[in-house]
Each structure stands twice: as structure tokens, then as C-alpha cells.
Design a protein around this motif. Structure first.
Motif, PDB file in Angstrom:
ATOM      1  N   LEU A  95      -9.907   1.194   7.874  1.00  0.00           N
ATOM      2  CA  LEU A  95      -9.291   0.015   8.484  1.00  0.00           C
ATOM      3  C   LEU A  95      -9.770  -1.316   7.905  1.00  0.00           C
ATOM      4  N   THR A  96     -10.826  -1.298   7.095  1.00  0.00           N
ATOM      5  CA  THR A  96     -11.390  -2.556   6.589  1.00  0.00           C
ATOM      6  C   THR A  96     -11.504  -2.639   5.068  1.00  0.00           C
ATOM      7  N   ASP A  97     -11.284  -1.543   4.364  1.00  0.00           N
ATOM      8  CA  ASP A  97     -11.440  -1.508   2.911  1.00  0.00           C
ATOM      9  C   ASP A  97     -10.211  -0.831   2.308  1.00  0.00           C
ATOM     10  N   THR A  98      -9.326  -1.618   1.705  1.00  0.00           N
ATOM     11  CA  THR A  98      -8.074  -1.059   1.188  1.00  0.00           C
ATOM     12  C   THR A  98      -8.279  -0.123  -0.006  1.00  0.00           C
ATOM     13  N   SER A  99      -9.491  -0.070  -0.551  1.00  0.00           N
ATOM     14  CA  SER A  99      -9.755   0.856  -1.658  1.00  0.00           C
ATOM     15  C   SER A  99     -10.250   2.216  -1.161  1.00  0.00           C
ATOM     16  N   PHE A 100     -10.544   2.332   0.139  1.00  0.00           N
ATOM     17  CA  PHE A 100     -11.034   3.590   0.700  1.00  0.00           C
ATOM     18  C   PHE A 100      -9.874   4.580   0.833  1.00  0.00           C
ATOM     19  N   ALA A 101     -10.115   5.816   0.419  1.00  0.00           N
ATOM     20  CA  ALA A 101      -9.104   6.871   0.541  1.00  0.00           C
ATOM     21  C   ALA A 101      -9.662   8.027   1.363  1.00  0.00           C
ATOM     22  N   PRO A 102      -8.844   8.621   2.234  1.00  0.00           N
ATOM     23  CA  PRO A 102      -9.286   9.830   2.924  1.00  0.00           C
ATOM     24  C   PRO A 102      -9.558  10.927   1.892  1.00  0.00           C
ATOM     25  N   PRO A 103     -10.433  11.875   2.191  1.00  0.00           N
ATOM     26  CA  PRO A 103     -10.691  12.962   1.236  1.00  0.00           C
ATOM     27  C   PRO A 103      -9.385  13.632   0.807  1.00  0.00           C
ATOM     28  N   GLY A 104      -9.159  13.668  -0.491  1.00  0.00           N
ATOM     29  CA  GLY A 104      -7.950  14.282  -1.031  1.00  0.00           C
ATOM     30  C   GLY A 104      -6.700  13.443  -0.845  1.00  0.00           C
ATOM     31  N   GLY A 105      -6.842  12.192  -0.407  1.00  0.00           N
ATOM     32  CA  GLY A 105      -5.686  11.353  -0.103  1.00  0.00           C
ATOM     33  C   GLY A 105      -5.577  10.123  -0.965  1.00  0.00           C
ATOM     34  N   GLU A 106      -4.846   9.173  -0.474  1.00  0.00           N
ATOM     35  CA  GLU A 106      -4.483   7.965  -1.202  1.00  0.00           C
ATOM     36  C   GLU A 106      -4.984   6.740  -0.437  1.00  0.00           C
ATOM     37  N   SER A 107      -5.486   5.762  -1.142  1.00  0.00           N
ATOM     38  CA  SER A 107      -5.921   4.515  -0.506  1.00  0.00           C
ATOM     39  C   SER A 107      -4.719   3.589  -0.290  1.00  0.00           C
ATOM     40  N   VAL A 108      -4.912   2.574   0.532  1.00  0.00           N
ATOM     41  CA  VAL A 108      -3.888   1.551   0.713  1.00  0.00           C
ATOM     42  C   VAL A 108      -3.635   0.851  -0.627  1.00  0.00           C
ATOM     43  N   ASP A 109      -4.680   0.611  -1.416  1.00  0.00           N
ATOM     44  CA  ASP A 109      -4.492   0.019  -2.747  1.00  0.00           C
ATOM     45  C   ASP A 109      -3.590   0.895  -3.618  1.00  0.00           C
ATOM     46  N   ASP A 110      -3.795   2.213  -3.576  1.00  0.00           N
ATOM     47  CA  ASP A 110      -2.945   3.128  -4.335  1.00  0.00           C
ATOM     48  C   ASP A 110      -1.497   3.017  -3.871  1.00  0.00           C
ATOM     49  N   LEU A 111      -1.305   2.962  -2.552  1.00  0.00           N
ATOM     50  CA  LEU A 111       0.039   2.815  -1.996  1.00  0.00           C
ATOM     51  C   LEU A 111       0.676   1.517  -2.487  1.00  0.00           C
ATOM     52  N   PHE A 112      -0.069   0.418  -2.443  1.00  0.00           N
ATOM     53  CA  PHE A 112       0.451  -0.871  -2.904  1.00  0.00           C
ATOM     54  C   PHE A 112       0.875  -0.793  -4.363  1.00  0.00           C
ATOM     55  N   SER A 113       0.080  -0.182  -5.204  1.00  0.00           N
ATOM     56  CA  SER A 113       0.429  -0.057  -6.621  1.00  0.00           C
ATOM     57  C   SER A 113       1.746   0.707  -6.784  1.00  0.00           C
ATOM     58  N   ARG A 114       1.880   1.791  -6.047  1.00  0.00           N
ATOM     59  CA  ARG A 114       3.088   2.612  -6.141  1.00  0.00           C
ATOM     60  C   ARG A 114       4.313   1.845  -5.639  1.00  0.00           C
ATOM     61  N   VAL A 115       4.191   1.213  -4.470  1.00  0.00           N
ATOM     62  CA  VAL A 115       5.321   0.487  -3.879  1.00  0.00           C
ATOM     63  C   VAL A 115       5.685  -0.739  -4.720  1.00  0.00           C
ATOM     64  N   THR A 116       4.696  -1.456  -5.223  1.00  0.00           N
ATOM     65  CA  THR A 116       4.964  -2.627  -6.066  1.00  0.00           C
ATOM     66  C   THR A 116       5.710  -2.226  -7.332  1.00  0.00           C
ATOM     67  N   GLY A 117       5.278  -1.162  -7.975  1.00  0.00           N
ATOM     68  CA  GLY A 117       5.970  -0.685  -9.172  1.00  0.00           C
ATOM     69  C   GLY A 117       7.404  -0.294  -8.872  1.00  0.00           C
ATOM     70  N   TRP A 118       7.609   0.379  -7.747  1.00  0.00           N
ATOM     71  CA  TRP A 118       8.953   0.780  -7.346  1.00  0.00           C
ATOM     72  C   TRP A 118       9.819  -0.448  -7.053  1.00  0.00           C
ATOM     73  N   MET A 119       9.279  -1.426  -6.316  1.00  0.00           N
ATOM     74  CA  MET A 119      10.048  -2.633  -6.012  1.00  0.00           C
ATOM     75  C   MET A 119      10.432  -3.367  -7.291  1.00  0.00           C
ATOM     76  N   ASP A 120       9.527  -3.435  -8.255  1.00  0.00           N
ATOM     77  CA  ASP A 120       9.835  -4.083  -9.532  1.00  0.00           C
ATOM     78  C   ASP A 120      10.977  -3.358 -10.247  1.00  0.00           C
ATOM     79  N   ARG A 121      10.980  -2.025 -10.177  1.00  0.00           N
ATOM     80  CA  ARG A 121      12.047  -1.256 -10.836  1.00  0.00           C
ATOM     81  C   ARG A 121      13.398  -1.477 -10.152  1.00  0.00           C
ATOM     82  N   VAL A 122      13.438  -1.414  -8.819  1.00  0.00           N
ATOM     83  CA  VAL A 122      14.732  -1.588  -8.148  1.00  0.00           C
ATOM     84  C   VAL A 122      15.230  -3.030  -8.254  1.00  0.00           C
TER      85      VAL A 122
END
Length: 183
Positions: A95-122
């Protein structure tokens, strides 16, 4: 791009048992069928790959292509758990560190990178696009549109079966509406 505008409407999937139980999502169905039609017009429909997004699109009368880029955030080993079942330091980090990822999961930073790239493409193709996806993806899109700090991710509420619309003109995103109930 000139005066061309992309209108991107992001639809949050219908309610699931995980949402009702305040659990981290896994690939599960919606609780009840969606019984309304999508009220907008779309030149293209994109659908997240998870069952709940596909069922929501079908219930709204939408057909389109499945897109991994708008998949839900990967909760890894936390899938199916409530926050109370997890170690408190991990929940605090989540809840306080966007670079933290659950074990075997994705961080909020990872999500932002993915969504930003997708938004740029569309954004490269001016059209009316409807994307049936997840609250986390929509929150990331809103925060990115506003150029807000990533920790703002936790301050955007996206209820089930709502639509959020953003627009892109000449590479600049603007927020048109947030979390409007689909009825």
C-alpha cells in the motif's frame, strides 16, 4: 495526429465473489450475468483475457479481441487471499511502495509500465475504443492521464460495471468521466 482524437472508454467488469469478499482476484466468473447493453459506440472493442472480463463483455453485447496488455494486475501467491491473511509488513509495503510485488506477482509500477505502453499504442489510431478490463487497470489509466503520483493509484475508486472515459489529442490525455454506472 493533428485534430484527431482517440476516445478510450474503460469498462470495469461486473462484480465477483472475490470483490464481495475483499479478496485478491483470481480468474473467476462474475456473480450474476450482466443484463444491460453497452450504451456507447465503439470502433474497436478490446477485452482483458480473464473470465470475468470476457463474461462482462458478452453480457454487454460486445465482441472484440482479447488483449493481454489490459489483464488484471498479477497478485501472484496472494490470489484468493484477504489482506488480513497476509503478513502485515507485506500489506503495508503493497500500500505504500509501488515497486513492491506480491510473491510471484506484479508491482503497481509494473502495471503502470504495461498500461502506459498500451495507452501509447492505442493513442496512435484516432478512434472510439471500448476496453472491458479491471479496476486496477482503470485506476492506472486515470492516474497516468492526470500525470498524478503513482501512489494516487490507491485513491481512485472504480466500482464494478462502471465506465471511465479518457481522450487523447496530439499525444495529450484528458479525463472525460470517471466511474459512471452502466445501466
Amino acid at each position: 495526429m493533428g485534430n484527431s482524437v482517440l476516445r478510450l472508454t474503460l469498462v470495469s467488469h461486473a462484480v465477483t465473489a472475490a470483490q464481495r469478499g475483499a479478496r485478491f482476484e483470481s480468474d473467476e466468473p462474475v456473480i450474476s450475468p450482466v443484463a444491460v447493453r453497452y450504451p456507447g459506440i465503439a470502433d474497436a472493442v478490446l477485452i482483458a483475457p480473464e473470465l470475468r472480463a470476457r463474461q462482462t463483455a458478452e453480457g454487454l453485447g460486445l465482441t472484440g479481441s482479447t488483449t493481454q496488455a489490459i489483464a488484471d494486475i498479477d497478485y501472484g501467491d496472494w490470489r484468493g487471499s484477504t489482506m488480513d491473511e497476509l503478513p502485515e509488513p507485506d500489506v503495508l509495503a503493497w500500500l505504500t511502495d509501488t515497486s513492491f510485488a506480491p510473491p510471484g506477482g506484479e508491482s503497481v509500477d509494473d502495471l503502470f509500465s504495461r498500461v502506459t505502453g498500451w495507452m501509447d499504442r492505442v493513442a496512435s489510431d484516432p478512434a472510439r475504443v471500448c476496453a472491458v478490463t479491471h479496476p486496477a487497470v482503470i485506476r492506472a489509466a486515470v492516474v497516468r492521464t492526470l500525470d498524478a503520483p503513482r501512489l494516487s493509484f490507491w485513491r481512485v475508486d472504480i466500482p464494478p460495471l462502471t465506465s471511465t472515459t479518457v481522450q487523447c489529442r496530439a499525444g495529450r490525455w484528458t479525463l472525460r468521466s470517471v466511474a459512471e454506472k452502466i445501466s
